[in-house]
Structures are given as structure tokens and as C-alpha cells.
Write a protein that holds these residues in place. Structure first.
Motif, short mmCIF file in Angstrom:
data_model
loop_
_atom_site.label_atom_id
_atom_site.label_comp_id
_atom_site.label_asym_id
_atom_site.label_seq_id
_atom_site.Cartn_x
_atom_site.Cartn_y
_atom_site.Cartn_z
N GLY A 161 0.81 -1.21 0.00
CA GLY A 161 0.00 0.00 0.00
C GLY A 161 0.84 1.26 0.00
O GLY A 161 0.53 2.23 -0.71
N LEU A 162 1.90 1.26 0.79
CA LEU A 162 2.77 2.44 0.83
C LEU A 162 3.47 2.66 -0.51
O LEU A 162 3.66 3.81 -0.95
CB LEU A 162 3.80 2.29 1.95
CG LEU A 162 3.27 2.45 3.38
CD1 LEU A 162 4.36 2.12 4.39
CD2 LEU A 162 2.77 3.87 3.61
N GLU A 163 3.86 1.57 -1.16
CA GLU A 163 4.51 1.71 -2.46
C GLU A 163 3.57 2.41 -3.45
O GLU A 163 3.98 3.33 -4.18
CB GLU A 163 4.90 0.35 -3.00
CG GLU A 163 5.55 0.41 -4.38
CD GLU A 163 6.07 -0.93 -4.87
OE1 GLU A 163 6.30 -1.05 -6.09
OE2 GLU A 163 6.23 -1.86 -4.05
N VAL A 164 2.32 2.00 -3.47
CA VAL A 164 1.36 2.60 -4.39
C VAL A 164 1.06 4.04 -3.99
O VAL A 164 0.92 4.94 -4.84
CB VAL A 164 0.06 1.77 -4.43
CG1 VAL A 164 -0.97 2.43 -5.33
CG2 VAL A 164 0.37 0.36 -4.91
N ALA A 165 0.94 4.29 -2.69
CA ALA A 165 0.66 5.66 -2.22
C ALA A 165 1.75 6.63 -2.64
O ALA A 165 1.47 7.77 -3.03
CB ALA A 165 0.50 5.66 -0.70
N VAL A 166 2.99 6.19 -2.57
CA VAL A 166 4.10 7.04 -2.99
C VAL A 166 4.10 7.19 -4.51
O VAL A 166 4.29 8.29 -5.04
CB VAL A 166 5.45 6.47 -2.50
CG1 VAL A 166 6.61 7.31 -3.03
CG2 VAL A 166 5.49 6.44 -0.97
#
Length: 400
Positions: A303-308
Motif C-alpha cells: 500500500g505504501l509503495e502505491v501511495a508514494v
């Protein structure tokens, strides 16, 4: 005395290690073994991140949990066996290497599960790990008479279930296993996998070391945090392909790291080793509960990868879906962490009211994504994580 060459033993009788062995820590072989799981977890996280990016976060959740179960359970079985029977002779090392090879094959099979729902390599890799582990249990049965019944139960249970997984693969490959039945068969086999240790230990308990087990779970947790940091880095690299460094990218990447640091802080607030030593009977609850803790961290990394990444690209996933791909794993991690550690300590530093308020806030924040944007929501989630750490300070001070 057994012959010794450069610090390892050529051949000794496999006997159970002492429950109260002093200064028991993870061995270099266990640390090497864990490196194969770095590869496997990275593959699972990257695959799920790709699905979130494409707008399939919800539909890809079940396959993600299935694949992660195979990764986690392979690690669990080796870790708990090693805690009881790690003798570090040549045969033990070679069989461990075979299990490592199985994990590498399993990791290679992750991408096909997302593209074509192809679980062949996953099943083959799992089979390789099982062959080596069954050999270890059979050796323990032969060389450690006191634990023979338990060891034979483990070997029999693992063998029968591996036959079940292979049958499931054959039925899927011949298109005689409908999709709903496929999920039901997975759940049934997974439940039976979890039942094997409970059934085997009824014949006699293995001598796993509580502090060693707590350390090993902590090390695997660190692997997952490391993979999440890598995921943030991957997101930054992907974002920079579509834009220059800007305030939004800096804020969301920094917020992701702060959130991870806060969750790391919460996990390692209180050591579990003494609690497991005092209450060995709850080891199943504690160990099995870590599946959810570990899976939540892996999903959080995705999720963090996509958010960034969304700071530099327009993605198919909606802002709401992206924010919930960060918020939901965070909430699950906190709740499960509180539940699995509560029986181990007399006074938990994570107060129920603080957990309830923190989790509720985390789950509500994504609803503001359409108005304030993903960056603001992720920054707010990081702030909530910091707040949950800060409210533990009074309880921690009393423990000091």
C-alpha cells in the motif's frame, strides 16, 4: 565427543535441545535461511502492489493471503523445528539448504499467481520444503526415542497434507476444481496444516525455546519492515519516472517511513520471551496470530509503495482505495498485536481505549481522501501512529 571441524559438527545424534538453554540465540544458519524469505516476501509484496495499482486491491486480497500463507507456514515449520532440534551437523545443514531451495522456487512462483492464477511453482516449492522437513522429523523420530511419537505424528501429518496440496493442484490443472471449491479446499487444507502441530504435540511436547522463538519472530518482523522500506523506495523511484521531486512526494515518503517506525516501536515495546516461558500453553495463539501480523505488514508495504507512486502517475486505483490499502493493514496490525500479546503480560502498555481510538481514527481517515488527497491522509495516518506510541510512555516508564 563428536568430531568437530571449523566450528560445526560432522555427525551427531539428533536429540532435543534444552528448553532453558542459556544464551540461546538465532544461529548463522537460521539467519541465512531467513534471507530466502526476504526474496519471497519481496515477491509477494511487489505482486500485491501491482494489483493495487491496477485497481484490483480487493479481488487480489484472497490470492495474496493464500500465497503469503505458504511463505509464512514454511518459515514457521522450520523455525519451531529448529528451536527444538537444531544440532547443526552436516546432514541438518544440507536438509536446511533443500528447504531454502524450496523457498526460492516458491518465490519464483509468485508472479504467475497474479497473472494467470497459476499455483504450480508455488506448490512445487512448498513440496520441496516439505520433503526436507519430513526427513528432519523422521531423523528425530529415529534418534530421539523420547520424542518419537510426536516426531512421527509431525512427519505423517505433513506427508498426508502435502498429498492433499498435490491433489488440489492436479484437479485445478485438469479444470475439475471450480473456483469456489478451490477456495474452500484451500481453507480446509490450511486449517488442517494448522491442526498438525496441535495434534502432534498431544503425544508429547517439543522443547522449543521461548526466548529463541520470540527472537526469531522478531527477526521475521524486521524482514517485513525492511521490505516495506524497500517498497517505499520502489514507490519513490516509480514516481520520479513521471515527475520531479516535489513537496507531495517528500511528505508522503517521509510519512510512510514514520508510520513504519511507529509500528516497529509498538511491536518491540515488550519482549515476548518471558511471557512464552511462563505460559507455554498459549504458544499456538501467539504463533498463529503472527500470520495476521506478518500479512498486515506485507500488505502495508504494498500500500505504501502505491501511495508514494501515485504522486508521479495517474493510477487506476482511486484515492480512497489507495488510502485504505495503507489504513486497513495498519489497523489490523495494531489490533492483532494487542490481542496476541495481551495473554503474555500482566500489564499491557497498549491501553484498550488508546487502541480503540487509534484504530477507529485510522479507519475513518481514508474517507477524507477525495477532499484532502492521498498525501494528507497518509501524513495523518503517520501522526496517529506516533500518537499511539506516545500514549504508551507512562506505562513503559512504570515497567522501567
Amino acid at each position: 565427543m563428536p568430531p568437530v571441524v571449523t566450528g560445526y559438527r560432522i555427525r551427531i545424534r539428533m536429540t532435543a535441545r534444552a528448553i532453558d538453554e542459556p544464551h540461546r540465540t538465532a544461529s548463522p544458519l537460521e539467519l541465512l535461511f531467513d534471507l530466502t524469505f526476504v526474496v519471497a516476501v519481496a515477491a509477494v509484496t511487489a505482486q500485491y502492489a501491482h494489483q493495487i495499482t491496477a485497481g484490483h486491491a480487493l479481488s487480489a486480497l484472497v490470492p495474496f493471503l493464500q500465497v503469503f500463507f505458504a511463505v509464512w507456514w514454511a518459515w514457521m515449520n522450520f523455525t519451531w523445528f529448529a528451536s527444538s532440534y537444531d544440532i547443526d551437523d552436516i546432514a541438518y545443514r544440507l536438509l536446511t539448504m533443500v528447504q531454502m531451495a524450496g523457498v526460492v522456487v516458491l518465490a519464483a512462483g509468485v508472479p504467475p499467481t497474479g497473472a494467470d492464477s497459476d499455483f504450480r511453482l508455488i506448490t512445487i516449492g512448498y513440496l520441496i520444503t516439505r520433503i526436507a522437513l519430513v526427513a528432519q522429523w523422521l531423523r528425530a523420530a529415529v534418534e530421539h526415542p523420547a520424542g518419537r511419537r510426536t516426531a512421527l505424528r509431525y512427519a505423517a501429518g505433513l506427508t498426508l497434507l502435502e498429498a492433499g496440496w498435490l491433489l488440489r493442484l492436479v484437479l485445478a490443472e485438469t479444470h475439475t476444481l471450480p473456483s469456489p471449491t478451490g477456495i474452500a479446499s484451500f481453507l480446509a487444507l490450511a486449517a488442517l496444516e494448522l491442526a498438525v502441530p496441535w495434534w502432534a504435540e498431544r503425544a508429547g511436547h517439543t522443547t522449543w525455546h521461548p526466548h529463541h522463538i520470540a527472537e526469531r519472530h522478531g527477526l521475521f518482523t524486521l524482514i517485513l519492515f525492511g521490505e516495506s522500506v524497500l517498497a517505499v523506495s520502489n514507490g519513490v523511484r516509480a514516481a520520479l519516472e513521471g515527475t520531479e521531486v516535489g513537496g507531495s512526494l517528500i511528505v508522503i515518503a517521509a510519512s510512510g517511513l514514520v508510520l513504519l517506525f511507529a509500528l516497529w516501536w509498538l511491536y518491540f515495546l515488550l519482549p515476548a520471551g518471558q511471557g512464552l516461558s511462563d505460559r507455554r500453553e498459549i504458544s499456538f495463539l501467539w504463533g498463529y496470530g503472527h500470520y495476521g501480523v506478518f500479512a498486515a505488514l506485507a500488505a502495508l508495504g504494498a500500500g505504501l509503495e502505491v501511495a508514494v507512486e501515485q504522486t508521479g502517475h495517474r493510477l487506476a486505483a482511486s484515492p480512497l482505495a489507495i488510502c485504505y490499502s495503507v489504513a486497513l493493514p495498519t489497523a489490523v496490525f495494531v489490533v492483532l498485536l494487542r490481542l496476541i500479546h495481551t495473554p503474555l503480560v500482566t500489564e499491557h502498555v497498549m491501553r484498550p481505549r488508546a487502541v480503540l481510538v487509534g484504530v477507529a481514527t485510522v479507519l475513518l481517515l481514508p474517507l477524507a481522501a477525495s477532499r484532502f488527497g492521498v498525501t494528507a491522509v497518509v501524513a495523518a495516518l503517520a501522526a496517529v501512529g506516533v500518537a499511539m506510541v506516545v500514549v504508551t510512555f507512562p506505562a513503559v516508564a512504570r515497567h522501567c
